[in-house]
Design a protein around this motif. Structure first.
Motif, PDB file in Angstrom:
ATOM      1  N   THR A  65     -20.712  50.737 -16.292  1.00  0.00           N
ATOM      2  CA  THR A  65     -19.790  51.080 -17.491  1.00  0.00           C
ATOM      3  C   THR A  65     -20.068  50.126 -18.679  1.00  0.00           C
ATOM      4  O   THR A  65     -20.002  50.585 -19.787  1.00  0.00           O
ATOM      5  N   GLN A  66     -20.730  48.943 -18.405  1.00  0.00           N
ATOM      6  CA  GLN A  66     -21.030  48.045 -19.386  1.00  0.00           C
ATOM      7  C   GLN A  66     -22.322  47.350 -19.419  1.00  0.00           C
ATOM      8  O   GLN A  66     -22.355  46.285 -20.008  1.00  0.00           O
ATOM      9  N   ASP A  67     -23.159  47.888 -18.662  1.00  0.00           N
ATOM     10  CA  ASP A  67     -24.455  47.664 -18.432  1.00  0.00           C
ATOM     11  C   ASP A  67     -24.309  45.862 -17.931  1.00  0.00           C
ATOM     12  O   ASP A  67     -23.603  45.570 -17.178  1.00  0.00           O
ATOM     13  N   MET A  68     -25.188  44.666 -18.489  1.00  0.00           N
ATOM     14  CA  MET A  68     -25.013  43.532 -18.298  1.00  0.00           C
ATOM     15  C   MET A  68     -24.237  42.702 -19.160  1.00  0.00           C
ATOM     16  O   MET A  68     -24.457  41.296 -19.203  1.00  0.00           O
ATOM     17  N   ALA A  69     -23.356  43.381 -19.985  1.00  0.00           N
ATOM     18  CA  ALA A  69     -22.562  42.884 -21.095  1.00  0.00           C
ATOM     19  C   ALA A  69     -21.640  41.684 -20.411  1.00  0.00           C
ATOM     20  O   ALA A  69     -21.530  40.790 -21.171  1.00  0.00           O
ATOM     21  N   TYR A  70     -21.344  41.590 -19.314  1.00  0.00           N
ATOM     22  CA  TYR A  70     -20.566  40.691 -18.555  1.00  0.00           C
ATOM     23  C   TYR A  70     -21.115  39.089 -18.589  1.00  0.00           C
ATOM     24  O   TYR A  70     -20.347  38.212 -18.677  1.00  0.00           O
ATOM     25  N   LEU A  71     -22.383  39.127 -18.818  1.00  0.00           N
ATOM     26  CA  LEU A  71     -22.802  37.940 -19.110  1.00  0.00           C
ATOM     27  C   LEU A  71     -22.762  37.029 -20.207  1.00  0.00           C
ATOM     28  O   LEU A  71     -22.608  35.906 -20.529  1.00  0.00           O
ATOM     29  N   GLN A  72     -22.184  37.996 -21.383  1.00  0.00           N
ATOM     30  CA  GLN A  72     -21.924  37.450 -22.601  1.00  0.00           C
ATOM     31  C   GLN A  72     -20.312  36.454 -22.112  1.00  0.00           C
ATOM     32  O   GLN A  72     -20.331  35.480 -22.769  1.00  0.00           O
ATOM     33  N   LEU A  73     -19.842  37.280 -21.508  1.00  0.00           N
ATOM     34  CA  LEU A  73     -18.620  36.233 -21.216  1.00  0.00           C
ATOM     35  C   LEU A  73     -18.804  35.178 -20.358  1.00  0.00           C
ATOM     36  O   LEU A  73     -18.094  34.159 -20.618  1.00  0.00           O
ATOM     37  N   CYS A  74     -19.777  35.220 -19.537  1.00  0.00           N
ATOM     38  CA  CYS A  74     -20.200  34.047 -18.899  1.00  0.00           C
ATOM     39  C   CYS A  74     -20.879  32.881 -19.531  1.00  0.00           C
ATOM     40  O   CYS A  74     -20.602  31.776 -19.189  1.00  0.00           O
ATOM     41  N   LEU A  75     -21.500  33.238 -20.717  1.00  0.00           N
ATOM     42  CA  LEU A  75     -21.983  32.390 -21.509  1.00  0.00           C
ATOM     43  C   LEU A  75     -20.842  31.556 -22.279  1.00  0.00           C
ATOM     44  O   LEU A  75     -20.837  30.334 -22.655  1.00  0.00           O
ATOM     45  N   GLY A  76     -19.664  32.450 -22.567  1.00  0.00           N
ATOM     46  CA  GLY A  76     -18.661  31.888 -23.250  1.00  0.00           C
ATOM     47  C   GLY A  76     -17.840  30.772 -22.270  1.00  0.00           C
ATOM     48  O   GLY A  76     -17.247  29.841 -22.483  1.00  0.00           O
ATOM     49  N   PHE A  77     -17.944  30.959 -20.811  1.00  0.00           N
ATOM     50  CA  PHE A  77     -17.420  30.184 -19.723  1.00  0.00           C
ATOM     51  C   PHE A  77     -18.030  28.929 -19.908  1.00  0.00           C
ATOM     52  O   PHE A  77     -17.146  27.811 -20.040  1.00  0.00           O
ATOM     53  N   ILE A  78     -19.346  28.523 -20.263  1.00  0.00           N
ATOM     54  CA  ILE A  78     -19.987  27.247 -20.382  1.00  0.00           C
ATOM     55  C   ILE A  78     -19.102  26.696 -21.672  1.00  0.00           C
ATOM     56  O   ILE A  78     -19.026  25.203 -21.499  1.00  0.00           O
ATOM     57  N   LEU A  79     -18.955  27.247 -22.575  1.00  0.00           N
ATOM     58  CA  LEU A  79     -18.219  26.434 -23.851  1.00  0.00           C
ATOM     59  C   LEU A  79     -16.826  26.217 -23.358  1.00  0.00           C
ATOM     60  O   LEU A  79     -16.272  25.087 -23.697  1.00  0.00           O
ATOM     61  N   GLY A  80     -16.281  26.979 -22.538  1.00  0.00           N
ATOM     62  CA  GLY A  80     -14.847  26.413 -21.751  1.00  0.00           C
ATOM     63  C   GLY A  80     -14.973  25.367 -21.169  1.00  0.00           C
ATOM     64  O   GLY A  80     -14.156  24.602 -21.139  1.00  0.00           O
ATOM     65  N   TYR A  81     -15.727  25.314 -20.075  1.00  0.00           N
ATOM     66  CA  TYR A  81     -15.864  24.262 -19.471  1.00  0.00           C
ATOM     67  C   TYR A  81     -16.099  22.801 -20.069  1.00  0.00           C
ATOM     68  O   TYR A  81     -15.896  21.833 -19.731  1.00  0.00           O
ATOM     69  N   ILE A  82     -17.152  22.933 -21.064  1.00  0.00           N
ATOM     70  CA  ILE A  82     -17.182  21.758 -21.835  1.00  0.00           C
ATOM     71  C   ILE A  82     -16.103  21.260 -22.498  1.00  0.00           C
ATOM     72  O   ILE A  82     -15.576  19.957 -22.317  1.00  0.00           O
ATOM     73  N   ALA A  83     -14.958  22.146 -22.973  1.00  0.00           N
ATOM     74  CA  ALA A  83     -13.963  21.873 -23.501  1.00  0.00           C
ATOM     75  C   ALA A  83     -12.898  21.226 -22.505  1.00  0.00           C
ATOM     76  O   ALA A  83     -12.263  20.154 -22.690  1.00  0.00           O
ATOM     77  N   GLN A 234     -16.585  38.410 -26.637  1.00  0.00           N
ATOM     78  CA  GLN A 234     -16.769  38.071 -25.152  1.00  0.00           C
ATOM     79  C   GLN A 234     -17.036  36.655 -25.425  1.00  0.00           C
ATOM     80  O   GLN A 234     -16.522  35.986 -24.377  1.00  0.00           O
ATOM     81  N   LEU A 235     -18.002  36.029 -26.227  1.00  0.00           N
ATOM     82  CA  LEU A 235     -17.928  34.894 -26.043  1.00  0.00           C
ATOM     83  C   LEU A 235     -16.975  34.016 -26.337  1.00  0.00           C
ATOM     84  O   LEU A 235     -16.388  32.761 -25.529  1.00  0.00           O
ATOM     85  N   LEU A 236     -16.056  34.267 -27.274  1.00  0.00           N
ATOM     86  CA  LEU A 236     -14.781  33.612 -27.569  1.00  0.00           C
ATOM     87  C   LEU A 236     -13.768  33.661 -26.410  1.00  0.00           C
ATOM     88  O   LEU A 236     -13.017  32.737 -25.848  1.00  0.00           O
ATOM     89  N   SER A 237     -13.622  34.981 -25.894  1.00  0.00           N
ATOM     90  CA  SER A 237     -12.638  35.346 -24.762  1.00  0.00           C
ATOM     91  C   SER A 237     -13.181  34.407 -23.688  1.00  0.00           C
ATOM     92  O   SER A 237     -12.214  34.089 -22.836  1.00  0.00           O
ATOM     93  N   GLY A 238     -14.366  34.196 -23.188  1.00  0.00           N
ATOM     94  CA  GLY A 238     -15.064  33.888 -22.226  1.00  0.00           C
ATOM     95  C   GLY A 238     -14.752  32.282 -22.165  1.00  0.00           C
ATOM     96  O   GLY A 238     -14.103  31.694 -21.140  1.00  0.00           O
ATOM     97  N   ALA A 239     -14.622  31.651 -23.378  1.00  0.00           N
ATOM     98  CA  ALA A 239     -14.385  30.112 -23.629  1.00  0.00           C
ATOM     99  C   ALA A 239     -12.794  29.996 -23.176  1.00  0.00           C
ATOM    100  O   ALA A 239     -12.451  29.022 -22.723  1.00  0.00           O
TER     101      ALA A 239
END
Length: 479
Positions: A65-83, A234-239
């Motif tokens: 349904t959304q290809d591999m776009a979930y990885l965008q969220l995962c990249l945002g996760f990295i920013l969140g973990y740093i915060a 996705q990036l901001l939401s992931g963070a």
């Protein structure tokens, strides 16, 4: 019988670890692991605790349904973990917290404290029930149905197993059992990918080429600002999802707070935060391979959560069934056992405020297990095209008030009218729901994960409106 034997051997290993780690266990062992956990082991175990059985089932199917776009969220996760590592962890370690919601009591007041803990208890119980439901359903379908065991009994037995290996050692035991469960999870994932490649006569190079050439391997969505899959959303939401689901979540922070020092806890946080990208890339790659394996005719009648289970059903292979069941059980138990420990901790420390009472702690742990059974049975009839989307929707409504409260405490110097905080925190999710419905009706726009940001912002604004200037410190602790 092979599947049953595998599960029994797996739990025998968990019980052995539990028995070893729970020797001379005390309440401090249960709640804080005596602050002696090796950070590398915590980091490795947290991968499995964060993934859960929902990831094992839902993420491969997301490519439909959304290809591999979930990885965008995962990249945002990295920013969140740093915060979380460099903003929240220093506060928690400086205050020597057992429950992170104690901070709200010291900074904002008793009602704010109870409100924050209450929202955590509600959201964590619901989220854990949704996640653990996957494991119960898989075990029921592939094991218990053949033995004539009802679903209710399956759920009760699986929760009982968690209680048996976690009720004494608590978080200290979970640091070790989570490492074992992460190892089993990753091994199962890699071997299933290898089996799919064999069925398709692919070498590693062939598989990589096939995945890269597939239209479902698209990761970045930069051209559609309305889409919920837009890269920046996705990036901001992931963070922010990581900030609330990890940094403001007693379950995820409890094991991080067992590290010896703040520096070790920060290394742990950043290490497993980065690990999410390659691990989820493997899950999505498996999804692309399975989509190619089945072809468009079979995929037209599938939902995302059915993709990997369909392969298990049609493969006709005992090793595939064993690996799938082991992966689901390992992932689900790794998240559920820590959630029950955190729920017990939060109730004892935050609601009853009697952490030293060992009898109370044991009774509360049993009650939490029973409530989990009830919640799983209650959601059995609920349907969703993607369980992982259901979890993030729950998070948006229930964790938003926590985001607003902690942001207000950390980044303002103002005092708040504490008695109004519960009203603001209840009103904010309701207002978010109404706004979402209005936007759908007026603009045909449905809020995605950014609903969490809106919820947190509304809570922050409401609390700010009920506040007054004072001389509190920037970290939010009044003197």
């Amino acid at each position: 019988m092979v599947v049953v034997l595998t599960i029994l051997i797996y739990f025998a290993a968990l019980f052995a670890l539990s028995r070893w780690t729970a020797r001379r266990a005390t309440n401090d062992t249960f709640f804080r692991g005596e602050r002696r956990s090796p950070w590398r082991m915590v980091a490795f175990g947290m991968v499995g605790a964060s993934i859960s059985g929902v990831t094992f089932v839902s993420v491969p199917g997301m490519v439909l349904t959304q290809d591999m776009a979930y990885l965008q969220l995962c990249l945002g996760f990295i920013l969140g973990y740093i915060a979380v590592a460099f903003v929240l962890l220093p506060v928690y370690y400086r205050l020597n917290l057992t429950s992170i919601y104690t901070y709200l009591g010291e900074r904002l007041g008793q009602r704010s404290y109870l409100t924050g803990a209450g929202f955590f208890l509600l959201s964590k119980m619901i989220g854990t029930a949704v996640k653990f439901y996957v494991a119960c359903l898989i075990v029921q379908q592939f094991v218990m149905d053949g033995l004539g065991v009802p679903f209710v009994v399956t759920v009760a037995l699986m929760v009982l197993l968690i209680w048996l290996y976690s009720h004494r050692g608590g978080v200290r035991t979970l640091v070790f059992t989570d490492s074992l469960q992460t190892l089993c999870l990753l091994a199962a994932l890699l071997i299933i990918i290898y089996i799919v490649m064999q069925r398709m006569d692919f070498s590693v190079a062939d598989a990589v080429s096939a995945i890269a050439a597939d239209e479902r391997s698209r990761i970045f969505v930069m051209d559609d600002w309305v889409s919920r899959l837009n890269f920046w959303k996705q990036l901001l939401s992931g963070a922010f999802i990581v900030v609330v689901m990890t940094g403001l979540d007693q379950d995820m922070m409890q094991k991080n707070l067992t590290c010896r020092t703040l520096r070790e806890a920060q290394k742990n946080m950043c290490s497993y935060g980065v690990a999410f990208v390659p691990v989820n890339l493997l899950f999505l790659s498996l999804g692309v391979l399975l989509a190619q394996y089945f072809g468009s005719d079979q995929l037209s009648t599938l939902t995302g959560d059915q993709l990997l289970p369909l392969f298990v059903q049609t493969a006709g292979s005992t090793p595939v069934l064993v690996l799938f069941t082991l992966g689901i059980v390992a992932a689900s138990f790794s998240s559920a056992d820590s959630a029950l420990t955190a729920l017990t901790t939060s109730y004892c420390v935050d609601i009853r405020q009697r952490p030293a009472d060992e009898r109370l702690r044991r009774r509360v742990h049993i009650v939490m297990c029973l409530l989990l059974v009830v919640c799983i049975i209650a959601i059995r009839a609920a349907g969703s095209s993607s369980l992982i989307d259901a979890i993030y929707t729950i998070v948006s409504y229930t964790y938003g008030p926590l985001l607003g409260l902690f942001a207000f405490g950390l980044f303002t110097r103002r005092s708040v009218r504490d008695k109004l905080v519960p009203i603001v925190c209840i009103a904010s999710p309701i207002l978010c729901f109404l706004l979402d419905q209005c936007f759908v009706s007026l603009f045909n726009y449905h809020f995605g994960y950014e609903l969490l940001l809106l919820n947190g912002l509304l809570t922050f604004a409401g609390v700010y409106a009920c506040s007054a200037s004072n001389e509190a410190q920037p970290d939010g602790i009044s003197h």
